[in-house]
Design a protein around this motif. Structure first.
Motif, PDB file in Angstrom:
ATOM      1  N   PRO A 240     -57.545  52.236  48.723  1.00 54.01           N
ATOM      2  CA  PRO A 240     -57.319  51.392  49.809  1.00 54.01           C
ATOM      3  C   PRO A 240     -56.485  51.752  51.617  1.00 54.01           C
ATOM      4  CG  PRO A 240     -55.778  50.893  48.282  1.00 54.01           C
ATOM      5  CD  PRO A 240     -56.333  52.094  47.457  1.00 54.01           C
ATOM      6  N   VAL A 241     -56.234  53.107  51.156  1.00 54.92           N
ATOM      7  CA  VAL A 241     -55.255  53.175  52.110  1.00 54.92           C
ATOM      8  C   VAL A 241     -55.775  54.261  52.633  1.00 54.92           C
ATOM      9  CG1 VAL A 241     -53.536  54.668  53.207  1.00 54.92           C
ATOM     10  CG2 VAL A 241     -53.103  52.290  52.057  1.00 54.92           C
ATOM     11  N   GLY A 242     -56.932  55.288  53.377  1.00 54.84           N
ATOM     12  CA  GLY A 242     -57.246  56.210  53.891  1.00 54.84           C
ATOM     13  C   GLY A 242     -56.653  56.849  55.306  1.00 54.84           C
ATOM     14  N   SER A 243     -57.393  57.929  55.723  1.00 52.59           N
ATOM     15  CA  SER A 243     -57.089  58.649  56.974  1.00 52.59           C
ATOM     16  C   SER A 243     -58.384  59.274  57.437  1.00 52.59           C
ATOM     17  CB  SER A 243     -56.168  60.122  57.341  1.00 52.59           C
ATOM     18  OG  SER A 243     -56.889  60.716  56.225  1.00 52.59           O
ATOM     19  N   VAL A 244     -58.612  58.898  58.826  1.00 53.52           N
ATOM     20  CA  VAL A 244     -59.774  59.434  59.087  1.00 53.52           C
ATOM     21  C   VAL A 244     -59.827  60.209  61.091  1.00 53.52           C
ATOM     22  CG1 VAL A 244     -61.324  57.368  60.013  1.00 53.52           C
ATOM     23  CG2 VAL A 244     -62.505  59.106  59.914  1.00 53.52           C
ATOM     24  N   ARG A 245     -59.927  60.949  60.924  1.00 52.66           N
ATOM     25  CA  ARG A 245     -60.386  61.218  62.537  1.00 52.66           C
ATOM     26  C   ARG A 245     -61.179  60.906  63.732  1.00 52.66           C
ATOM     27  NH1 ARG A 245     -62.604  65.253  65.540  1.00 52.66           N
ATOM     28  NH2 ARG A 245     -64.206  65.255  64.665  1.00 52.66           N
ATOM     29  N   ALA A 246     -60.961  60.783  64.108  1.00 50.84           N
ATOM     30  CA  ALA A 246     -61.476  59.741  65.227  1.00 50.84           C
ATOM     31  C   ALA A 246     -63.177  60.592  65.772  1.00 50.84           C
ATOM     32  CB  ALA A 246     -60.781  59.424  66.453  1.00 50.84           C
ATOM     33  N   GLY A 247     -64.381  59.571  65.435  1.00 49.73           N
ATOM     34  CA  GLY A 247     -65.905  60.774  65.648  1.00 49.73           C
ATOM     35  C   GLY A 247     -66.124  60.691  64.482  1.00 49.73           C
ATOM     36  N   ASP A 248     -65.356  60.405  63.325  1.00 47.73           N
ATOM     37  CA  ASP A 248     -65.873  60.767  62.118  1.00 47.73           C
ATOM     38  C   ASP A 248     -65.768  59.395  60.857  1.00 47.73           C
ATOM     39  OD1 ASP A 248     -66.438  63.323  62.224  1.00 47.73           O
ATOM     40  OD2 ASP A 248     -64.700  63.940  61.343  1.00 47.73           O
ATOM     41  N   SER A 249     -66.028  59.586  60.024  1.00 46.17           N
ATOM     42  CA  SER A 249     -66.670  58.420  59.333  1.00 46.17           C
ATOM     43  C   SER A 249     -65.641  58.710  58.268  1.00 46.17           C
ATOM     44  CB  SER A 249     -68.044  58.047  59.066  1.00 46.17           C
ATOM     45  OG  SER A 249     -69.049  59.196  57.576  1.00 46.17           O
ATOM     46  N   ILE A 250     -65.771  57.329  57.413  1.00 44.45           N
ATOM     47  CA  ILE A 250     -64.433  57.840  56.297  1.00 44.45           C
ATOM     48  C   ILE A 250     -65.042  56.455  55.343  1.00 44.45           C
ATOM     49  CG2 ILE A 250     -63.524  55.934  56.580  1.00 44.45           C
ATOM     50  CD1 ILE A 250     -61.488  57.143  55.399  1.00 44.45           C
ATOM     51  N   THR A 251     -65.669  56.904  53.532  1.00 46.85           N
ATOM     52  CA  THR A 251     -66.624  55.940  52.332  1.00 46.85           C
ATOM     53  C   THR A 251     -65.123  55.638  52.108  1.00 46.85           C
ATOM     54  OG1 THR A 251     -68.564  56.976  52.880  1.00 46.85           O
ATOM     55  CG2 THR A 251     -68.037  56.132  50.606  1.00 46.85           C
ATOM     56  N   ILE A 252     -65.373  54.193  51.687  1.00 50.63           N
ATOM     57  CA  ILE A 252     -64.212  54.087  50.168  1.00 50.63           C
ATOM     58  C   ILE A 252     -64.890  53.281  48.967  1.00 50.63           C
ATOM     59  CG2 ILE A 252     -62.404  52.290  50.437  1.00 50.63           C
ATOM     60  CD1 ILE A 252     -61.636  52.848  52.812  1.00 50.63           C
ATOM     61  N   ASP A 253     -64.758  53.866  48.420  1.00 54.40           N
ATOM     62  CA  ASP A 253     -65.483  53.288  46.563  1.00 54.40           C
ATOM     63  C   ASP A 253     -64.515  51.857  46.773  1.00 54.40           C
ATOM     64  OD1 ASP A 253     -67.279  54.919  46.929  1.00 54.40           O
ATOM     65  OD2 ASP A 253     -65.910  56.469  45.647  1.00 54.40           O
ATOM     66  N   HIS A 254     -65.550  50.825  46.068  1.00 57.56           N
ATOM     67  CA  HIS A 254     -65.013  49.086  45.623  1.00 57.56           C
ATOM     68  C   HIS A 254     -66.416  49.193  44.348  1.00 57.56           C
ATOM     69  CE1 HIS A 254     -64.061  48.997  49.845  1.00 57.56           C
ATOM     70  NE2 HIS A 254     -63.871  48.158  49.520  1.00 57.56           N
ATOM     71  N   VAL A 255     -65.419  48.246  43.853  1.00 56.95           N
ATOM     72  CA  VAL A 255     -65.072  47.756  42.438  1.00 56.95           C
ATOM     73  C   VAL A 255     -65.645  46.284  42.559  1.00 56.95           C
ATOM     74  CG1 VAL A 255     -65.307  47.337  39.368  1.00 56.95           C
ATOM     75  CG2 VAL A 255     -64.464  49.309  40.789  1.00 56.95           C
TER      76      VAL A 255
END
Lengths: 560, 313
Positions: A240-255
């Motif tokens: 639930p907590v993530g970090s990402v550099r501006a211009g990039d993407s982040i993928t978070i898994d869910h159930v």
């Protein structure tokens, strides 16, 4: 003519006249001579055990140690920012909960005139011990008269707040009790439990039976609904907590899990995206998720962050039930955009308390290296008369001075420009800001080189000036160190006794520090004073010292 | 043959001391000895020629190039072995000589390779890797020579190169100089106050005293007029034999074993002296057992020159 001696007739002589071979190569021009001599002198300096020791220490203290601490510090910085942002946006967070109807993690149905007890856990998910203050943050009910309190399990003491002293990674249990008003037939109460970290640097998680990510926990107590709905489901973000550099993407898994008693079809989508953000949901087939009771499905949500995004953001994944359109569930994620502001990263390197060009420890290494490598450069030539050998070559006295400056300057670069460039590159790599950051902050490289050159020029000039005035290397080294600290003491007296900030201009150390702060544009020093004067001081010292060296060398003649 | 070095009116003063006083020179190719007592100005002359000191007046040319305006060009083609130990003490011999090569314009690789070659040539083997501060005087002088030779110069200035050396080291050094001059065709200007060194190595001679040139020229030519002496050993009446030679105009010195027969005043053909010795022996009835012509050496010449000026050592 009679030979005065017969070298062949006496003892055996160890000479190899048959081994002489004339040299046929070409001799280079003066500029090549100077460059090669600088290179050779630099390599010779590096073979000196004291020089090696100082360089090694300097790299440990100005590169390795700062990189380790800065790495830790940056991680902490990110965590702190997360916590602070959450706290600052707490009300916004609560409004989001209301708006989307999500986050009602704990729902209990009770009989009239009865009480609901929520079993709640508080966890210190930070990296330091912390004291966590838990309290009832908000009560909203459709009728007045609800009783709400906190207590520890097995304890009858009811209270509005609790304090937990938790080591890093530990958790504690407490209860929230919600009592319905006497005589209430139907109604509900929403109670939100808040939590605060005393250290303000630890991430606090409250949860009650389900994984939560919030700093607060929402509950709903319902009176009068004795029959539970057959439809119920949960959506949980696995990170639930993530970090990402501006211009990039982040993928978070869910159930997503069907926790009801009937089959249901769910539609999942993202909501609450900041401007410019885009998202996509993968792993849900055609978008409708058909789950039997007790069945679950893993899916992922990818968030694409625009280049200009800089802050911490809340984003949500929301699920809607097809069978019961009023039923929703979802997750809230906190995504930190890790484009560290310029001032933070440069300040960490340049103006941090014990790191960077302006640190006293760093300057000491440079000073001592100048005392060793610079002070002997001309003094030893004078003492050993080695310049006789040099000046019998196709070089002039200006070439000689250039060679000395180049040799000492190159040696000093080993504890100034080079380690700082490496430290900066290392910090960038450790902070995961990526290549774009390198491009955006190219000026920092130039600033490091510029400030490093300023230090090299002033200490090289000064050490060579002292070296040219004596045939004793230790006298020259002593003179350099005394001059350095003497100017520092004088500046301190002027500033502290007379209150004249301009007094810093007489200090080599202060001038280097302030000039560095000025070049990097950071607020890392205590003086409110124009750094241009400090640069002028350093350049003046360098010019006077260089003139002294040129004067001494130009009048050096072999008169013995 | 053109002169390698020429000077005209070269003058240098240190305060009240006149080190060079209008020196006029013409130094040909080959090995030239620069002789003079201590303080004669030999070192100052060399340092003026290679640009280490600036003359107060006068001009000089080496390889036809003016020493005041084309010093850098000149110094590419010369090697200088200074009088004093001028080596960097915390360098090894290889490092020092290679550094000298770099300063002469060689690439680093060539300088290192050449440093090994010349150090090998002067007799420095494994010790070349040790720091110079651990060397004996003889080893330092060898390194000193190696640094002067590293770039294979045409002309070597050697300032008191054998001073402080033991006899064996001196012999080695002189042998190297002689080889460089006679076998490798290099020109040398050997400054020394040790006359036998010059006599062994050099073909030409410059005598300097009190900053002035007393003599310069070919050594053989300078000594050619000094052959009017014959040593004789006889059996018989020594007094009669002496009187007979006196009668023929000779000065006779008898130490009881060898009779030294000297023709005073100008050049004399040695064959004439031998004839007079034989005739005097015949006239007095003595038997000549041994007769040998003797030459005056450089020391005789030098002492005469210096004593003429009232300069003694």
């Amino acid at each position: 003519m009679t030979r005065a001696l017969d070298p062949r007739g006496g003892k055996e002589s160890r000479i190899y006249t048959d081994r002489y071979t004339p040299w046929k190569g070409e001799l280079g021009e003066r500029h090549w001579i100077v460059l090669r001599a600088i290179n050779d002198g630099f390599r010779h300096n590096l073979r000196n055990k004291w020089v090696k020791a100082i360089i090694a220490l300097a790299w440990v203290f100005t590169v390795v140690f700062p990189l380790l601490t800065a790495s830790f510090g940056m991680n902490q910085l990110i965590q702190d920012a997360d916590s602070a942002a959450r706290y600052e946006n707490y009300e916004e967070y609560l409004s989001e909960l209301d708006e989307y109807g999500i986050g009602y993690r704990m729902v209990k149905n009770i009989e009239p005139d009865s009480m609901a007890t929520f079993d709640v856990w508080v966890s210190n998910t930070g990296e330091r011990p912390d004291i966590i203050h838990v309290y009832i943050a908000d009560i909203r009910a459709d009728q007045p008269g609800w009783g709400v309190w906190l207590n520890l399990p097995g304890s009858m003491n009811a209270t509005g707040e609790l304090n937990f002293s938790l080591p890093a990674g530990e958790m504690a249990n407490f209860n929230l009790s919600v009592a319905a008003p006497p005589g209430l037939i139907t109604g509900y109460a929403d109670v939100i439990i808040g939590a605060e970290s005393e250290g303000a640097s630890s991430l606090v998680s409250l949860f009650g039976g389900e994984t939560g990510v919030s700093k607060g926990l929402a509950t709903r107590t319902i009176v009068g609904q004795t029959e539970a709905s057959p439809y119920h489901f949960t959506i949980t973000a696995l990170q639930p907590v993530g970090s990402v550099r501006a211009g990039d993407s982040i993928t978070i898994d869910h159930v997503i899990e069907n926790t009801g008693t009937e089959a249901d079809i769910y539609n999942v989508f993202t909501t609450g995206l900041p401007d410019g953000w885009r998202s996509s949901v993968d792993g849900t087939g055609d978008g409708a998720i058909d789950l039997e009771p007790g069945e679950s499905l893993n899916f992922s949500v990818t968030f694409r962050v625009p280049d200009d995004s800089i802050s911490t953001n809340y984003v949500s994944v929301l699920g809607l039930s097809t069978m019961d359109p009023s039923l929703t569930s979802g997750s809230v994620m906190i995504i930190k955009v890790t484009d560290i502001p310029d001032v933070d990263l440069t300040a960490e390197i340049i103006a941090g308390p014990n790191t960077g060009l302006a640190s006293s420890l760093f300057m000491l290494f440079t000073l001592f290296l100048a005392a060793i490598a610079g002070s002997k450069a001309i003094a030893m030539d004078l003492a050993q008369r080695s310049y006789t050998v040099y000046f019998a070559r196709p070089i002039g006295k200006m070439d000689y001075v250039a060679i000395k400056y180049g040799t000492v300057g190159a040696t000093l670069s080993m504890v100034t420009i080079l380690p700082l460039l490496c430290a900066y590159l290392g910090l960038i790599l450790l902070s995961s800001v990526g290549g774009q950051y390198l491009m955006d902050h190219a000026w920092v490289w130039g600033a490091i080189v510029l400030h490093g050159l300023l230090i090299i020029i002033v200490l090289t000039s000064l050490s060579l000036a002292f070296s040219s005035l004596t045939t004793r290397r230790f006298t020259a080294a002593f003179g350099l160190v005394v001059a350095y600290f003497m100017t520092f003491v004088m500046a301190s007296i002027i500033v502290n006794v007379f209150g004249e900030a301009g007094g810093t201009a007489v200090s080599i150390y202060d001038s280097v520090q302030l000039a560095g702060a000025g070049i990097f544009g950071v607020e890392g020093v205590d003086f409110d004073y124009s750094w241009g004067y400090n640069v002028l001081t350093l350049l003046s010292i360098s010019a006077i010292s260089t003139l002294a060296v040129l004067w001494k060398v130009s009048r050096t003649e072999l008169s013995e | 043959m053109g002169s390698l070095i020429t000077t005209r009116g070269l003058t240098k003063r240190y305060g009240q001391v006149l080190a060079l006083s209008g020196v006029d020179l013409k130094v040909p190719k080959g090995a030239t000895g620069l002789l003079g007592p201590n303080g004669a100005g030999k070192s100052t002359l060399i340092r003026s020629l290679i640009g280490l000191v600036t003359p107060d007046s006068g001009r000089g040319r080496i390889f036809g190039k003016d020493i005041s305006s084309m010093g850098l060009d000149i110094r590419r083609r010369i090697g200088y072995m200074p009088e004093h130990d001028c080596l960097v003490q915390d360098m090894s011999a290889v490092e020092m000589v290679a550094y000298a090569g770099l300063l002469s314009g060689m690439s680093r690789g060539a300088a290192v390779q050449r440093a090994h070659e010349v150090l090998h040539f002067v007799g420095m083997d494994d010790e070349r890797y040790r720091d110079i501060e651990t060397y004996s005087s003889g080893m330092r002088q060898k390194v000193n020579l190696a640094q002067a030779l590293v770039h294979d110069p045409e002309l070597l200035f050697l300032d008191e190169p054998t001073s402080g050396l033991d006899p064996k080291g001196r012999v080695e050094m002189l042998e190297l100089f002689r080889f460089l001059s006679h076998e490798q065709g290099k020109s040398l200007l050997l400054s020394t106050h040790i006359l036998p060194d010059v006599e062994y190595v050099c073909d030409n001679l410059i005598v300097l005293a009190d900053g002035k040139v007393l003599l310069q020229g070919d050594i053989e030519e300078q000594l050619r007029g000094e052959t009017g002496v014959v040593n004789v050993r006889i059996e018989g009446d020594r007094d009669a034999f002496r009187r007979a030679l006196d009668g023929r105009g000779y000065t006779v010195e008898d130490d009881g074993y060898i009779i030294r027969v000297v023709r005073m005043g100008g050049e004399t053909d040695p064959e004439d002296i031998f004839s007079d010795v034989v005739r005097s022996a015949s006239d007095t009835g003595v038997q000549v057992r041994y007769a040998s012509r003797t030459a005056r050496n450089l020391e005789d010449l030098f002492m005469e020159l210096v004593e003429e000026r009232g300069e003694v050592g």
